[in-house]
Scaffold this motif. Structure first.
Motif, short mmCIF file in Angstrom:
data_model
loop_
_atom_site.label_atom_id
_atom_site.label_comp_id
_atom_site.label_asym_id
_atom_site.label_seq_id
_atom_site.Cartn_x
_atom_site.Cartn_y
_atom_site.Cartn_z
N GLY A 179 80.94 -131.61 10.19
CA GLY A 179 80.84 -131.58 11.62
C GLY A 179 81.42 -133.08 12.28
O GLY A 179 81.58 -132.81 13.60
N HIS A 180 81.65 -133.92 11.45
CA HIS A 180 82.00 -135.20 11.99
C HIS A 180 83.68 -135.33 11.81
O HIS A 180 84.24 -136.47 11.63
N CYS A 192 80.91 -136.96 20.45
CA CYS A 192 79.85 -136.43 19.53
C CYS A 192 78.69 -137.38 19.40
O CYS A 192 78.87 -138.37 19.94
N CYS A 194 77.57 -138.69 17.36
CA CYS A 194 77.47 -139.89 16.46
C CYS A 194 78.25 -141.09 16.98
O CYS A 194 78.20 -142.12 16.35
N HIS A 199 84.74 -134.42 17.52
CA HIS A 199 84.24 -134.05 16.32
C HIS A 199 84.03 -132.58 16.11
O HIS A 199 83.68 -132.12 17.36
#
Ligand code: ZN
Length: 352
Positions: A179-180, A192, A194, A199
């Motif tokens: 996902g990243h 994202c 994060c 991402h």
């Protein structure tokens, strides 16, 4: 009416917990089955409820809550006869149960947290701690004959590859974070959760599709007005919800489908890359958004994948790689119990 045996007669009863950013769930798994009626849900005492607290204080709150709830659960009728505790945790962790980060639990960076050791000090039973997607992947260990990749599509995206009795990540916790993976290198790519940009999890997730659908509705008012999304959204792009998107997709609405197709392309490329790199031929999709869209999610993904082509596979073999997981939200609870079964095998000759 219940056909389950009395709890004290089953030596394979495990108390399990799944700690997510919003909800802490506890349950009892017996012989690989989540006992009906055993699930308890409480709101997580993390950053969602206490946004002003420091990461260190939130860590303390979360672990104290987890230990208190497990302790009380073990003393309740659901705890009778349980011989081990399994906990799945929303964050990357090392092989020995130290959580390295908890963005949905305590936000930004904090010291690594040895959750397994802390819980063992508080509880009377052996404790096994696992990352939640690792636990979810283990659910399928007994039913999938070949190596497989579990992909969760909810507000973000996560994955884990299971092969020959183990999850393929390194001991320090790296891996399983597709996902990243950056799939849009442009400077203004979507942010994202994060902190990164572009991402996969910001694009092909429920959150990503929602954002893309609202943008498409703003850019194409006529298309939006004619779509199944307009009514439920009160004709405002900002009124579009994930529930309405899923309903429109299930009804094969062309506008919603076109947006999803754009969002799914990088996910198809991710599957293609994992397949091409390590030859895994089974991809199971779970998570709230994939589940809400249903079979059409894997069908549209399969359309992309067959167009891209998977080296050495026919079109049918390519489509056959993709499937939805079980239609419930119990993956991590059942899976972490299976991990405990694996760690504590029955003595030879013992029955259930
Ligand atoms: Zn990210």
């Amino acid at each position: 009416m219940t056909t389950a045996p009395p709890p004290t007669q089953d030596p394979r009863a495990r108390v399990v917990a799944d700690l997510g950013g919003t909800t802490l769930r506890l349950g009892r798994v017996t012989g690989g089955v989540l006992d009906p009626g055993s699930v308890r849900r409480v709101p997580t005492e993390g950053i969602g409820r206490h946004p002003g607290l420091s990461p260190r204080l939130l860590q303390e709150k979360v672990v104290t809550q987890l230990a208190d709830e497990l302790d009380a659960y073990l003393r309740s009728p659901h705890g009778v006869g349980a011989d081990a505790v399994g906990v799945s945790f929303a964050g990357p962790m090392t092989k020995d149960g130290t959580v390295l980060a908890g963005p949905t639990l305590w936000g930004s960076a904090a010291a690594p947290l040895p959750v397994g050791a802390l819980l063992e000090r508080r509880l009377p039973l052996p404790v096994f701690v696992a990352n939640d997607i690792t636990a979810a992947a283990w659910r399928y260990a007994a039913t999938e004959p070949e190596p497989y990749c579990l992909v969760t599509i909810s507000s973000g995206i996560g994955h884990k590859v299971f092969r020959h009795g183990e999850i393929l990540v390194d001991d320090a916790g790296h891996g399983g974070e597709i996902g990243h993976w950056r799939v849009d290198a442009s400077e203004d790519a979507v942010p994202c959760e994060c902190g990164g940009r572009g991402h996969l999890g910001a694009i092909a997730s429920g959150r990503g599709v929602l954002l893309a659908t609202r943008r498409a509705a703003t850019a194409d008012p006529e298309g939006f007005a004619a779509s199944a999304l307009a009514g439920p959204a009160g004709r405002r792009p900002g009124g579009i919800t994930n529930e309405a998107i899923a309903a429109a997709l299930r009804a094969e609405d062309p506008f919603a489908t076109a947006v999803l197709n754009d969002c799914l392309l990088p996910l198809a490329q991710a599957v293609n890359c994992v397949f091409t790199a390590i030859g895994v031929r089974r991809y199971l999709f779970i998570g709230g958004f994939a589940r809400a869209v249903g079979p059409r999610f894997v069908r549209l993904l399969g359309d992309h994948l067959t167009r891209l082509g998977c080296f050495g596979l026919s079109e049918q073999e390519t489509r056959d790689m993709l499937a939805l997981g079980a239609d419930d939200d119990d993956h991590s609870l059942i899976g972490v119990a299976r991990m405990v079964d694996h760690a504590l095998p029955l003595p030879a000759g013992a029955g259930r």
